[in-house]
Design an enzyme around this catalytic site. Structure first.
Site, PDB file in Angstrom:
ATOM      1  N   HIS A  19       0.826  -1.214   0.000  1.00 47.09           N
ATOM      2  CA  HIS A  19       0.000   0.000   0.000  1.00 47.09           C
ATOM      3  C   HIS A  19       0.862   1.267   0.000  1.00 47.09           C
ATOM      4  O   HIS A  19       0.471   2.287  -0.556  1.00 47.09           O
ATOM      5  CB  HIS A  19      -0.973  -0.021   1.187  1.00 47.09           C
ATOM      6  CG  HIS A  19      -2.022  -1.087   1.042  1.00 47.09           C
ATOM      7  ND1 HIS A  19      -2.732  -1.597   2.103  1.00 47.09           N
ATOM      8  CD2 HIS A  19      -2.472  -1.760  -0.068  1.00 47.09           C
ATOM      9  CE1 HIS A  19      -3.573  -2.533   1.652  1.00 47.09           C
ATOM     10  NE2 HIS A  19      -3.425  -2.642   0.354  1.00 47.09           N
ATOM     11  N   SER A 100      -7.161  -2.014  -0.568  1.00 44.91           N
ATOM     12  CA  SER A 100      -6.648  -1.231  -1.702  1.00 44.91           C
ATOM     13  C   SER A 100      -7.745  -0.414  -2.403  1.00 44.91           C
ATOM     14  O   SER A 100      -7.452   0.708  -2.851  1.00 44.91           O
ATOM     15  CB  SER A 100      -5.899  -2.131  -2.684  1.00 44.91           C
ATOM     16  OG  SER A 100      -6.644  -3.272  -3.014  1.00 44.91           O
ATOM     17  N   GLU A 118     -12.978  -8.854  -8.431  1.00 45.44           N
ATOM     18  CA  GLU A 118     -12.873  -9.762  -7.281  1.00 45.44           C
ATOM     19  C   GLU A 118     -13.740 -10.988  -7.568  1.00 45.44           C
ATOM     20  O   GLU A 118     -14.917 -10.859  -7.894  1.00 45.44           O
ATOM     21  CB  GLU A 118     -13.345  -9.030  -6.004  1.00 45.44           C
ATOM     22  CG  GLU A 118     -13.531  -9.887  -4.785  1.00 45.44           C
ATOM     23  CD  GLU A 118     -12.261 -10.622  -4.317  1.00 45.44           C
ATOM     24  OE1 GLU A 118     -11.214  -9.984  -4.185  1.00 45.44           O
ATOM     25  OE2 GLU A 118     -12.352 -11.835  -4.105  1.00 45.44           O
ATOM     26  N   ASP A 143     -12.182 -14.111 -13.220  1.00 42.84           N
ATOM     27  CA  ASP A 143     -10.898 -14.648 -12.792  1.00 42.84           C
ATOM     28  C   ASP A 143      -9.822 -13.586 -13.067  1.00 42.84           C
ATOM     29  O   ASP A 143      -9.811 -12.963 -14.129  1.00 42.84           O
ATOM     30  CB  ASP A 143     -10.588 -15.933 -13.560  1.00 42.84           C
ATOM     31  CG  ASP A 143      -9.204 -16.432 -13.205  1.00 42.84           C
ATOM     32  OD1 ASP A 143      -9.006 -16.817 -12.039  1.00 42.84           O
ATOM     33  OD2 ASP A 143      -8.302 -16.382 -14.058  1.00 42.84           O
ATOM     34  N   GLY A 144      -8.928 -13.414 -12.111  1.00 45.38           N
ATOM     35  CA  GLY A 144      -7.939 -12.336 -12.213  1.00 45.38           C
ATOM     36  C   GLY A 144      -7.072 -12.419 -13.458  1.00 45.38           C
ATOM     37  O   GLY A 144      -6.824 -11.403 -14.120  1.00 45.38           O
ATOM     38  N   ASP A 164      -2.594  -8.061  -6.999  1.00 47.29           N
ATOM     39  CA  ASP A 164      -2.295  -8.504  -5.635  1.00 47.29           C
ATOM     40  C   ASP A 164      -2.978  -9.857  -5.376  1.00 47.29           C
ATOM     41  O   ASP A 164      -3.926  -9.953  -4.602  1.00 47.29           O
ATOM     42  CB  ASP A 164      -2.822  -7.416  -4.678  1.00 47.29           C
ATOM     43  CG  ASP A 164      -2.538  -7.729  -3.238  1.00 47.29           C
ATOM     44  OD1 ASP A 164      -1.648  -8.557  -2.955  1.00 47.29           O
ATOM     45  OD2 ASP A 164      -3.216  -7.127  -2.370  1.00 47.29           O
TER      46      ASP A 164
HETATM   47  C1  LIG Z   1      -4.353 -10.458  -1.261  1.00 46.84           C
HETATM   48  S1  LIG Z   1      -6.077 -10.333  -1.411  1.00 46.84           S
HETATM   49  C2  LIG Z   1      -6.334  -8.709  -2.018  1.00 46.84           C
HETATM   50  C3  LIG Z   1      -6.052  -7.587  -1.063  1.00 46.84           C
HETATM   51  C4  LIG Z   1      -6.310  -6.212  -1.619  1.00 46.84           C
HETATM   52  N1  LIG Z   1      -5.748  -6.057  -2.950  1.00 46.84           N
HETATM   53  C5  LIG Z   1      -5.731  -5.131  -0.723  1.00 46.84           C
HETATM   54  O1  LIG Z   1      -4.593  -4.682  -0.956  1.00 46.84           O
HETATM   55  O2  LIG Z   1      -6.425  -4.688   0.194  1.00 46.84           O
HETATM   56  C6  LIG Z   1      -6.423 -11.281  -2.838  1.00 46.84           C
HETATM   57  C7  LIG Z   1      -7.867 -11.256  -3.280  1.00 46.84           C
HETATM   58  O3  LIG Z   1      -7.976 -11.953  -4.510  1.00 46.84           O
HETATM   59  C8  LIG Z   1      -9.185 -12.706  -4.507  1.00 46.84           C
HETATM   60  N2  LIG Z   1      -8.986 -13.800  -5.463  1.00 46.84           N
HETATM   61  C9  LIG Z   1      -8.419 -15.016  -5.255  1.00 46.84           C
HETATM   62  N3  LIG Z   1      -8.353 -15.709  -6.401  1.00 46.84           N
HETATM   63  C10 LIG Z   1      -8.858 -14.897  -7.375  1.00 46.84           C
HETATM   64  C11 LIG Z   1      -9.005 -15.039  -8.775  1.00 46.84           C
HETATM   65  N4  LIG Z   1      -8.638 -16.150  -9.408  1.00 46.84           N
HETATM   66  N5  LIG Z   1      -9.521 -14.008  -9.461  1.00 46.84           N
HETATM   67  C12 LIG Z   1      -9.882 -12.855  -8.836  1.00 46.84           C
HETATM   68  N6  LIG Z   1      -9.782 -12.671  -7.500  1.00 46.84           N
HETATM   69  C13 LIG Z   1      -9.265 -13.685  -6.779  1.00 46.84           C
HETATM   70  C14 LIG Z   1      -9.350 -13.141  -3.080  1.00 46.84           C
HETATM   71  O4  LIG Z   1     -10.720 -13.423  -2.807  1.00 46.84           O
HETATM   72  C15 LIG Z   1      -8.824 -11.935  -2.310  1.00 46.84           C
HETATM   73  O5  LIG Z   1      -9.859 -11.056  -1.982  1.00 46.84           O
END
Ligand SMILES: C[S@@+](CC[C@H](N)C(=O)[O-])C[C@H]1O[C@@H](n2cnc3c(N)ncnc32)[C@H](O)[C@@H]1O
Length: 285
Positions: A19, A100, A118, A143-144, A164
């Site tokens: 952050h 974030s 998300e 999906d990310g 992230d």
């Molecule tokens: C490390 S956390 C994010 C924290 C956030 N970026 C922050 O800095 O406050 C990772 C997030 O990715 C989500 N996630 C996990 N696999 C994912 C995927 N394949 N596609 C999208 N989101 C996913 C999780 O549910 C989680 O909320």
């Protein structure tokens, strides 16, 4: 099935590191009135309760924001970060931490755009509630890896992609850099910031190597090596040895600020400013 929940880790050392870097980066974008976009591909929630069962179980935030919060000599580049934390904690006790999306929102003007993604259904729903009626913010549930390519370039072609992931799927360590390489081809003007955990398996070595070999961009690395004996740093019971970031196409002079702020953050988190390690992995443009 997604099992990672950031509620256990919010405000921990890794969050403070990533952050801080995000804030330094966004400060560069608010200098000019020209609009910018922020894409947050693994957004998590807008806000995290630190009094909740999960945060209280790990108490990671005590080793993270809990160490910085009482300090007065804060770097000016992190002013908005501390403002965002302060907004959620009007008294001296830390009870909440901004995710974030909330941190990104503190930088936005009327003309700017925040695109969130998300996949976890309850977290996605929480994000929608958090957004309220703010029409500068859009929220996707994809999906990310797919969203990273599908959402670039954004309509406003000046901006940052914050990546992230939770690294639940081991292939993400090599798939993510390959996706970033493709995204950079579609949107070479964008700045991309990728967080990775440093664990004993050293999977992040492959992430770094693949990034260097596949992404056609300048790449700056920032890592903070965490103390061996720290009790609380854990992702799925494994000790987090360090927290790392690759910044692709950083703006001019970002590296200088990151070195300064990273040393301060490292000192506050670990007691040593030289645990912040930086280097250019690639200087090609
Ligand atoms: C490390 S956390 C994010 C924290 C956030 N970026 C922050 O800095 O406050 C990772 C997030 O990715 C989500 N996630 C996990 N696999 C994912 C995927 N394949 N596609 C999208 N989101 C996913 C999780 O549910 C989680 O909320």
């Amino acid at each position: 099935m997604l099992s990672y929940q950031h509620t256990y880790h919010a405000g921990g050392p890794a969050d403070v590191h990533k952050h801080s870097a995000l804030c330094i980066l966004l400060e560069h974008f608010v200098i000019k009135a020209k609009p910018f976009s922020i894409l947050d591909i693994y957004a998590g929630k807008g806000r995290y309760k630190l009094t909740g069962e999960h945060a209280q179980k790990t108490k990671e935030y005590e080793c993270g924001i809990g160490r910085l919060w009482p300090l007065q000599n804060r770097p000016p580049a992190l002013q908005r970060y501390f403002d965002a934390v302060h907004y959620l904690n009007q008294n001296d006790t830390l009870v909440a931490y901004p995710g974030s999306p909330e941190i990104a929102r503190t930088f936005m003007r009327e003309q700017d755009q925040l695109i969130l993604n998300e996949l976890h259904t309850p977290t996605y729903r929480a994000l929608r509630t958090w957004r309220e009626a703010d029409n500068r913010i859009s929220i996707h549930k994809r999906d990310g890896l797919e969203a990273l390519l599908g959402l670039v370039p954004p309509r406003i072609r000046r901006g940052v992609v914050f990546i992230d992931p939770s690294y639940e799927v081991k292939t993400e360590y090599t798939e993510l850099p390959k996706r970033i390489a493709k995204a950079v081809k579609k949107w070479p003007q964008g700045t991309y910031i990728l967080w990775y955990p440093m664990l004993s398996e050293n999977r992040h070595d492959a992430l770094i190597e693949t990034s260097v070999h596949t992404v056609d961009a300048k790449i700056f690395k920032s890592e903070i090596i965490l103390p061996n004996q720290a009790p609380h740093y854990a992702i799925k019971e494994r000790r987090l040895l360090g927290t790392g970031l690759l910044i692709f196409n950083p703006p001019w002079k970002f590296n200088i600020q990151m070195i300064d702020v990273g040393r301060w953050v490292s000192k506050m988190l670990t007691g040593h400013n030289d645990r912040h390690k930086t280097s250019w992995l690639s200087t090609k443009s």
